[in-house]
Design an enzyme around this catalytic site. Sequence first.
Site, PDB file in Angstrom:
ATOM      1  N   PRO A 120     -19.274 -53.001   3.364  1.00  0.00           N
ATOM      2  CA  PRO A 120     -18.169 -52.083   3.067  1.00  0.00           C
ATOM      3  C   PRO A 120     -17.191 -52.692   2.069  1.00  0.00           C
ATOM      4  O   PRO A 120     -17.112 -53.919   1.945  1.00  0.00           O
ATOM      5  CB  PRO A 120     -17.483 -51.891   4.425  1.00  0.00           C
ATOM      6  CG  PRO A 120     -17.892 -53.043   5.257  1.00  0.00           C
ATOM      7  CD  PRO A 120     -19.218 -53.515   4.742  1.00  0.00           C
ATOM      8  N   ASP A 121     -16.480 -51.839   1.351  1.00  0.00           N
ATOM      9  CA  ASP A 121     -15.421 -52.382   0.499  1.00  0.00           C
ATOM     10  C   ASP A 121     -14.211 -52.712   1.365  1.00  0.00           C
ATOM     11  O   ASP A 121     -14.301 -52.733   2.597  1.00  0.00           O
ATOM     12  CB  ASP A 121     -15.107 -51.439  -0.672  1.00  0.00           C
ATOM     13  CG  ASP A 121     -14.480 -50.126  -0.227  1.00  0.00           C
ATOM     14  OD1 ASP A 121     -14.113 -49.980   0.949  1.00  0.00           O
ATOM     15  OD2 ASP A 121     -14.351 -49.219  -1.077  1.00  0.00           O
ATOM     16  N   PHE A 122     -13.076 -52.965   0.762  1.00  0.00           N
ATOM     17  CA  PHE A 122     -11.901 -53.355   1.535  1.00  0.00           C
ATOM     18  C   PHE A 122     -10.993 -52.178   1.863  1.00  0.00           C
ATOM     19  O   PHE A 122     -10.482 -52.052   2.966  1.00  0.00           O
ATOM     20  CB  PHE A 122     -11.090 -54.421   0.763  1.00  0.00           C
ATOM     21  CG  PHE A 122     -11.845 -55.700   0.621  1.00  0.00           C
ATOM     22  CD1 PHE A 122     -11.810 -56.645   1.628  1.00  0.00           C
ATOM     23  CD2 PHE A 122     -12.627 -55.945  -0.496  1.00  0.00           C
ATOM     24  CE1 PHE A 122     -12.540 -57.820   1.525  1.00  0.00           C
ATOM     25  CE2 PHE A 122     -13.356 -57.116  -0.612  1.00  0.00           C
ATOM     26  CZ  PHE A 122     -13.317 -58.060   0.396  1.00  0.00           C
ATOM     27  N   ARG A 123     -10.778 -51.289   0.877  1.00  0.00           N
ATOM     28  CA  ARG A 123      -9.674 -50.343   0.995  1.00  0.00           C
ATOM     29  C   ARG A 123     -10.066 -48.878   1.096  1.00  0.00           C
ATOM     30  O   ARG A 123      -9.174 -48.042   1.207  1.00  0.00           O
ATOM     31  CB  ARG A 123      -8.694 -50.547  -0.175  1.00  0.00           C
ATOM     32  CG  ARG A 123      -8.073 -51.911  -0.156  1.00  0.00           C
ATOM     33  CD  ARG A 123      -7.111 -52.179  -1.291  1.00  0.00           C
ATOM     34  NE  ARG A 123      -6.568 -53.527  -1.151  1.00  0.00           N
ATOM     35  CZ  ARG A 123      -7.189 -54.634  -1.550  1.00  0.00           C
ATOM     36  NH1 ARG A 123      -8.353 -54.569  -2.151  1.00  0.00           N
ATOM     37  NH2 ARG A 123      -6.629 -55.827  -1.354  1.00  0.00           N
ATOM     38  N   ASN A 174     -16.061 -60.304  -6.045  1.00  0.00           N
ATOM     39  CA  ASN A 174     -16.818 -60.319  -4.793  1.00  0.00           C
ATOM     40  C   ASN A 174     -17.256 -61.726  -4.410  1.00  0.00           C
ATOM     41  O   ASN A 174     -17.464 -62.584  -5.268  1.00  0.00           O
ATOM     42  CB  ASN A 174     -18.037 -59.398  -4.913  1.00  0.00           C
ATOM     43  CG  ASN A 174     -17.625 -57.965  -5.151  1.00  0.00           C
ATOM     44  OD1 ASN A 174     -16.470 -57.609  -4.925  1.00  0.00           O
ATOM     45  ND2 ASN A 174     -18.547 -57.141  -5.613  1.00  0.00           N
ATOM     46  N   ASP A 191     -19.889 -62.040  -2.121  1.00  0.00           N
ATOM     47  CA  ASP A 191     -21.167 -61.866  -1.443  1.00  0.00           C
ATOM     48  C   ASP A 191     -22.336 -62.501  -2.189  1.00  0.00           C
ATOM     49  O   ASP A 191     -23.474 -62.502  -1.716  1.00  0.00           O
ATOM     50  CB  ASP A 191     -21.454 -60.372  -1.196  1.00  0.00           C
ATOM     51  CG  ASP A 191     -21.315 -59.526  -2.470  1.00  0.00           C
ATOM     52  OD1 ASP A 191     -21.628 -60.034  -3.572  1.00  0.00           O
ATOM     53  OD2 ASP A 191     -20.888 -58.357  -2.367  1.00  0.00           O
ATOM     54  N   HIS A 242     -12.910 -64.892  -7.149  1.00  0.00           N
ATOM     55  CA  HIS A 242     -12.369 -65.170  -5.816  1.00  0.00           C
ATOM     56  C   HIS A 242     -13.209 -66.203  -5.065  1.00  0.00           C
ATOM     57  O   HIS A 242     -13.191 -66.258  -3.839  1.00  0.00           O
ATOM     58  CB  HIS A 242     -12.231 -63.865  -5.023  1.00  0.00           C
ATOM     59  CG  HIS A 242     -11.199 -62.950  -5.617  1.00  0.00           C
ATOM     60  ND1 HIS A 242     -11.043 -61.638  -5.248  1.00  0.00           N
ATOM     61  CD2 HIS A 242     -10.258 -63.172  -6.576  1.00  0.00           C
ATOM     62  CE1 HIS A 242     -10.056 -61.090  -5.955  1.00  0.00           C
ATOM     63  NE2 HIS A 242      -9.573 -62.000  -6.777  1.00  0.00           N
TER      64      HIS A 242
HETATM   65  P1  OAD Z   1     -11.318 -52.329  -2.854  1.00  0.00           P
HETATM   66  O1  OAD Z   1     -11.882 -52.001  -1.498  1.00  0.00           O
HETATM   67  O2  OAD Z   1      -9.850 -52.538  -2.954  1.00  0.00           O
HETATM   68  O3  OAD Z   1     -11.714 -51.188  -3.887  1.00  0.00           O
HETATM   69  C1  OAD Z   1     -13.025 -50.676  -3.969  1.00  0.00           C
HETATM   70  C2  OAD Z   1     -13.043 -49.565  -5.007  1.00  0.00           C
HETATM   71  O4  OAD Z   1     -14.370 -49.174  -5.231  1.00  0.00           O
HETATM   72  C3  OAD Z   1     -12.279 -48.306  -4.591  1.00  0.00           C
HETATM   73  O5  OAD Z   1     -11.619 -47.787  -5.725  1.00  0.00           O
HETATM   74  C4  OAD Z   1     -13.394 -47.355  -4.129  1.00  0.00           C
HETATM   75  O6  OAD Z   1     -13.070 -46.003  -4.333  1.00  0.00           O
HETATM   76  C5  OAD Z   1     -14.502 -47.765  -5.053  1.00  0.00           C
HETATM   77  N1  OAD Z   1     -15.861 -47.586  -4.519  1.00  0.00           N
HETATM   78  C6  OAD Z   1     -16.330 -47.777  -3.274  1.00  0.00           C
HETATM   79  N2  OAD Z   1     -17.659 -47.591  -3.211  1.00  0.00           N
HETATM   80  C7  OAD Z   1     -18.053 -47.269  -4.461  1.00  0.00           C
HETATM   81  C8  OAD Z   1     -19.311 -46.977  -5.067  1.00  0.00           C
HETATM   82  N3  OAD Z   1     -20.433 -46.998  -4.383  1.00  0.00           N
HETATM   83  N4  OAD Z   1     -19.324 -46.687  -6.382  1.00  0.00           N
HETATM   84  C9  OAD Z   1     -18.191 -46.679  -7.118  1.00  0.00           C
HETATM   85  N5  OAD Z   1     -16.977 -46.940  -6.596  1.00  0.00           N
HETATM   86  C10 OAD Z   1     -16.907 -47.258  -5.296  1.00  0.00           C
HETATM   87  O7  OAD Z   1     -12.127 -53.617  -3.368  1.00  0.00           O
HETATM   88  P2  OAD Z   1     -11.712 -54.628  -4.540  1.00  0.00           P
HETATM   89  O8  OAD Z   1     -10.987 -53.920  -5.627  1.00  0.00           O
HETATM   90  O9  OAD Z   1     -12.936 -55.377  -4.904  1.00  0.00           O
HETATM   91  O10 OAD Z   1     -10.068 -60.371  -2.012  1.00  0.00           O
HETATM   92  O11 OAD Z   1     -10.712 -55.594  -3.786  1.00  0.00           O
HETATM   93  C11 OAD Z   1     -10.118 -56.676  -4.482  1.00  0.00           C
HETATM   94  C12 OAD Z   1      -9.889 -57.845  -3.573  1.00  0.00           C
HETATM   95  O12 OAD Z   1      -9.159 -57.415  -2.425  1.00  0.00           O
HETATM   96  C13 OAD Z   1     -11.151 -58.438  -2.998  1.00  0.00           C
HETATM   97  O13 OAD Z   1     -11.778 -59.342  -3.868  1.00  0.00           O
HETATM   98  C14 OAD Z   1     -10.674 -59.106  -1.725  1.00  0.00           C
HETATM   99  C15 OAD Z   1      -9.639 -58.128  -1.269  1.00  0.00           C
HETATM  100  O14 OAD Z   1      -8.551 -58.673  -0.614  1.00  0.00           O
HETATM  101  C16 OAD Z   1     -10.672 -61.494  -1.509  1.00  0.00           C
HETATM  102  O15 OAD Z   1     -11.755 -61.472  -0.977  1.00  0.00           O
HETATM  103  C17 OAD Z   1      -9.940 -62.737  -1.669  1.00  0.00           C
END
Ligand code: OAD
Length: 360
Positions: free
Chosen positions: A106-109, A181, A183, A200
């Site tokens: 999963p993503d973060f947000r 990322n 991973d 990171h």
């Molecule tokens: P976020 O979870 O903040 O953002 C993910 C983005 O990707 C969002 O805009 C989603 O809408 C979009 N998204 C999700 N799935 C998708 C898909 N299949 N195709 C296209 N878009 C998609 O993740 P990051 O921006 O990577 O820090 O977060 C930045 C940092 O915050 C991370 O590196 C982490 C976290 O705290 C550390 O690990 C230190």
Amino acid sequence: EGGEVDGEDELRGLAERIELTRLEDEDEATKSAGTGELSSSGSAGLSGKNEGQVSSSVTTEEEGEDDATPPTLRSVARWIQAQEQGTRRNVIVLSGAGVSCSAGIPDFRSPGTGLYDNLQKYNLPYPEAIFDLNFYRRNVDPFVSLASEIWPGLRYSPTLTHSFIALLDRHGVLLRNYTQNIDGLELLGGVTEERLVECHGHFRTAKCTNCFLPHDGEECRREMVEEKRAPRCSRCGGHVKPDIVFFGEGLPDRFGRLLRHDLEEADMIVVAGTSLTVAPVSMIPQMVEPTCRRVLLNNELVGDFSPEGENEGFYNRREHSDVFEEGFCDESILKLCKMLGWEDELLELNSQSQIGDYER
Ligand code: OAD
């Protein structure tokens, strides 16, 4: 104008020095420095694939149905193809958690499915505490649980988007992949180390969080993955952690060393799967030259991307409108690769990089 150049240099200098920082609001994106503000708890079971993620068997528009495809993506393909006629192309790919969602991470947000919405069991004071150094010194469990789940090479395989980045590399078009990322799927997917900046950090090396004595990376993996605990430092007894950048920590030297050069060289930046909320990486799309084309492959519009009409750069008017392809990035990548004639190569590279079946 002299002042503008100075200002731009200052901004770039800031990005090279800055610590990992969560941006509270968009205004902060351009000026934030100082330590990150962190918040609270837990490890989600990393279960949910994004619904509707494409797999390699997805049907997309066929060759010949070009009229149905967005002209914007088509122009990106044409622009990249000019490399084959001898025009040098230098593409930066800036990636975030969204590019790994179709792998099952999963993503973060993203509301509901993102890691930060699924940390309840750890009772963290705020979600980002999972990446907070002071919190880790008191309670290693949330991070160890997450680390043991996503440790590279164990169970998650590169997505089509990772394979595309590797293809850009193979075709001599990739200037650099700046990934947020941890991973490790870029390297598994075939992006060469030279072309990769893991902004990171990564899991290959480790050190004590108290006295910073280096600790054997493989030993750290064994203890975290197999015994679900953090190793203790042999010198001071402090908790060891892999070299993942926590909030308030500096980014790897490689980031600052390469960024200045790459910002000057890049003539296209492709931003994929990131909310652009964590500095300094979130600032990169604003720092590219006004001549640099900007492409966003994301589920939502983020940062200062402006796909419609004129786009003011941070200091100068941008020479090209941004391209925004809304939706799952794997799907956009597959479309783009069809246009480029790279589809077979993409699918083959992706299937070669899949790790063995893992019983979840
Ligand atoms: P976020 O979870 O903040 O953002 C993910 C983005 O990707 C969002 O805009 C989603 O809408 C979009 N998204 C999700 N799935 C998708 C898909 N299949 N195709 C296209 N878009 C998609 O993740 P990051 O921006 O990577 O820090 O977060 C930045 C940092 O915050 C991370 O590196 C982490 C976290 O705290 C550390 O690990 C230190």
